[in-house]
Design an enzyme around this catalytic site. Structure first.
Site, PDB file in Angstrom:
ATOM      1  N   GLY A  13       3.937  53.324 -88.119  1.00 45.86           N
ATOM      2  CA  GLY A  13       3.452  52.784 -86.847  1.00 45.86           C
ATOM      3  C   GLY A  13       3.211  51.287 -86.918  1.00 45.86           C
ATOM      4  O   GLY A  13       2.217  50.778 -86.394  1.00 45.86           O
ATOM      5  N   GLN A  16       3.728  47.228 -84.050  1.00 50.59           N
ATOM      6  CA  GLN A  16       2.772  46.401 -83.300  1.00 50.59           C
ATOM      7  C   GLN A  16       1.346  46.716 -83.762  1.00 50.59           C
ATOM      8  O   GLN A  16       1.150  47.529 -84.664  1.00 50.59           O
ATOM      9  CB  GLN A  16       2.894  46.685 -81.803  1.00 50.59           C
ATOM     10  CG  GLN A  16       2.563  48.142 -81.444  1.00 50.59           C
ATOM     11  CD  GLN A  16       2.509  48.391 -79.942  1.00 50.59           C
ATOM     12  OE1 GLN A  16       3.406  47.994 -79.214  1.00 50.59           O
ATOM     13  NE2 GLN A  16       1.440  49.035 -79.489  1.00 50.59           N
ATOM     14  N   ASP A  37       8.498  52.725 -87.272  1.00 56.34           N
ATOM     15  CA  ASP A  37       7.819  53.081 -86.020  1.00 56.34           C
ATOM     16  C   ASP A  37       8.728  53.986 -85.200  1.00 56.34           C
ATOM     17  O   ASP A  37       9.949  53.958 -85.349  1.00 56.34           O
ATOM     18  CB  ASP A  37       7.508  51.810 -85.212  1.00 56.34           C
ATOM     19  CG  ASP A  37       6.319  51.998 -84.269  1.00 56.34           C
ATOM     20  OD1 ASP A  37       5.222  51.465 -84.577  1.00 56.34           O
ATOM     21  OD2 ASP A  37       6.481  52.657 -83.219  1.00 56.34           O
ATOM     22  N   CYS A  63      11.134  55.649 -87.503  1.00 54.33           N
ATOM     23  CA  CYS A  63      10.591  56.924 -87.966  1.00 54.33           C
ATOM     24  C   CYS A  63       9.502  57.445 -87.042  1.00 54.33           C
ATOM     25  O   CYS A  63       8.533  56.759 -86.752  1.00 54.33           O
ATOM     26  CB  CYS A  63      10.016  56.763 -89.377  1.00 54.33           C
ATOM     27  SG  CYS A  63       9.028  58.165 -89.913  1.00 54.33           S
ATOM     28  N   TYR A 151      -8.959  63.371 -79.797  1.00 59.90           N
ATOM     29  CA  TYR A 151      -8.734  62.212 -80.678  1.00 59.90           C
ATOM     30  C   TYR A 151      -9.769  62.227 -81.799  1.00 59.90           C
ATOM     31  O   TYR A 151      -9.436  62.054 -82.975  1.00 59.90           O
ATOM     32  CB  TYR A 151      -8.835  60.936 -79.846  1.00 59.90           C
ATOM     33  CG  TYR A 151      -8.607  59.650 -80.601  1.00 59.90           C
ATOM     34  CD1 TYR A 151      -7.328  59.271 -81.014  1.00 59.90           C
ATOM     35  CD2 TYR A 151      -9.674  58.789 -80.885  1.00 59.90           C
ATOM     36  CE1 TYR A 151      -7.124  58.077 -81.690  1.00 59.90           C
ATOM     37  CE2 TYR A 151      -9.471  57.596 -81.552  1.00 59.90           C
ATOM     38  CZ  TYR A 151      -8.200  57.231 -81.953  1.00 59.90           C
ATOM     39  OH  TYR A 151      -7.999  56.048 -82.612  1.00 59.90           O
ATOM     40  N   ASP A 187      -8.851  45.387 -80.485  1.00 60.41           N
ATOM     41  CA  ASP A 187      -8.064  44.887 -79.362  1.00 60.41           C
ATOM     42  C   ASP A 187      -6.558  45.107 -79.567  1.00 60.41           C
ATOM     43  O   ASP A 187      -5.830  44.206 -79.970  1.00 60.41           O
ATOM     44  CB  ASP A 187      -8.364  43.393 -79.173  1.00 60.41           C
ATOM     45  CG  ASP A 187      -7.803  42.876 -77.859  1.00 60.41           C
ATOM     46  OD1 ASP A 187      -7.381  43.713 -77.030  1.00 60.41           O
ATOM     47  OD2 ASP A 187      -7.772  41.657 -77.670  1.00 60.41           O
ATOM     48  N   THR A 188      -6.093  46.338 -79.327  1.00 60.87           N
ATOM     49  CA  THR A 188      -4.653  46.656 -79.399  1.00 60.87           C
ATOM     50  C   THR A 188      -4.296  47.499 -78.172  1.00 60.87           C
ATOM     51  O   THR A 188      -5.163  47.865 -77.388  1.00 60.87           O
ATOM     52  CB  THR A 188      -4.317  47.489 -80.662  1.00 60.87           C
ATOM     53  OG1 THR A 188      -4.916  48.786 -80.507  1.00 60.87           O
ATOM     54  CG2 THR A 188      -4.814  46.847 -81.930  1.00 60.87           C
TER      55      THR A 188
END
Ligand SMILES: NC(=O)c1ccc[n+]([C@@H]2O[C@H](COP(=O)([O-])OP(=O)(O)OC[C@H]3O[C@@H](n4cnc5c(N)ncnc54)[C@H](O)[C@@H]3O)[C@@H](O)[C@H]2O)c1
Length: 253
Positions: A13, A16, A37, A63, A151, A187-188
């Protein structure tokens, strides 16, 4: 010379967000990194950006971590090209309560599969050279979060799995360390809606954001580097908030 110079990392992942930042800091320290990613378009962009700076120290491999074949290929190719693996960062993750099965597949099954493959490649009795498996959980892997219970369950799962393996004698004697990072909000894109706004629609999430604030990616990356350098953190879950980092060892009942 930096501690990661010449070493090899696989980061899932990593097109980014945190995964990209983790990749960059290792490349800057002279490490070799396989970025991967599920989002091939963004992965390609990141590869082009890194390639101009870091040339041969970089591999890019599309991936989806829920696809065992694809993940296996990431490890095989990295080892073939760089001769070994020293660090595995199981970072790919999603937060989507409306697709809860997918959330479990990516966050738990993906991390477990990545850890199993990591162990195979790192453990000394299988020709590896030892190393670190760093699983990206979350503060919600330790504390409840009422706006995202699935989550939170997935992240609790990562913490439980990582801790359990960390104290397995077979793993310890083969030179493998296992650690979780547990950041609060960062912050993403994961905390943004598709239109770029934050998850404000979810009142409960906003209450948590107000309480904990939103950290910069750099704040987490700093702790990431320290976690790699610390030889004595096996089994720890490292809580990261605005106040800094706090290593939480495995609780003793
Ligand atoms: N941002 C936060 O507030 C926060 C807090 C705690 C933990 N985390 C965790 O940090 C990790 C990185 O998230 P981020 O904040 O950088 O968000 P992000 O959404 O910017 O990055 C996640 C990356 O994972 C990739 N990905 C998603 N599903 C995948 C799959 N099936 N296979 C491979 N790649 C996949 C995405 O394409 C994306 O590039 C996640 O595990 C997340 O849960 C984030």
């Amino acid at each position: 010379m930096s501690m990661f110079s010449g070493k090899v990392a696989i980061i899932t992942g990593s097109a980014q967000g945190l995964g990209k930042a983790f990749s960059r800091v290792l490349l800057e320290q002279g490490g070799k990194v396989c970025i991967s990613d599920v989002n091939q378009k963004v992965l390609e962009k990141t590869y082009e950006e890194f390639k101009s700076e870091f040339a041969d120290n970089l591999i890019s491999q599309p991936c989806d971590v829920t696809d065992k074949k694809q993940l296996t290929e990431v490890f095989r190719r990295t080892r073939e090209i760089y001769g070994g693996v020293d660090l595995v960062v199981n970072n790919a993750g999603i937060m989507d309560e409306s697709q809860w099965e997918k959330c479990i597949d990516v966050n738990i099954k993906g991390v477990i599969q990545g850890t199993k493959l990591g162990l195979e490649h790192l453990r000394k009795d299988k020709g590896g050279r030892g190393g670190l498996i760093l699983n990206i959980a979350s503060l919600t892997g330790i504390f409840p979060v009422n706006s995202a219970p699935v989550y939170a369950a997935s992240k609790h799962g990562i913490v439980g799995y990582t801790r359990s393996l960390a104290v397995h004698p077979d793993v310890v004697k083969n030179g493998v360390r296992l650690v979780c990072l547990c950041p609060a909000f960062v912050d993403t894109d994961i905390i943004k809606l598709d239109d770029g706004s934050r998850v404000e629609g979810l009142e409960l999430a906003q209450m948590m954001i107000d309480k904990y604030g939103i950290m910069s990616v750099d704040q987490v990356t700093e702790v990431f580097v320290k976690a790699i350098e610390d030889p004595n953190n096996n089994g720890d879950s490292i809580i990261i908030t605005m106040k800094g980092a706090n290593n939480m060892p495995i609780p003793r009942p």
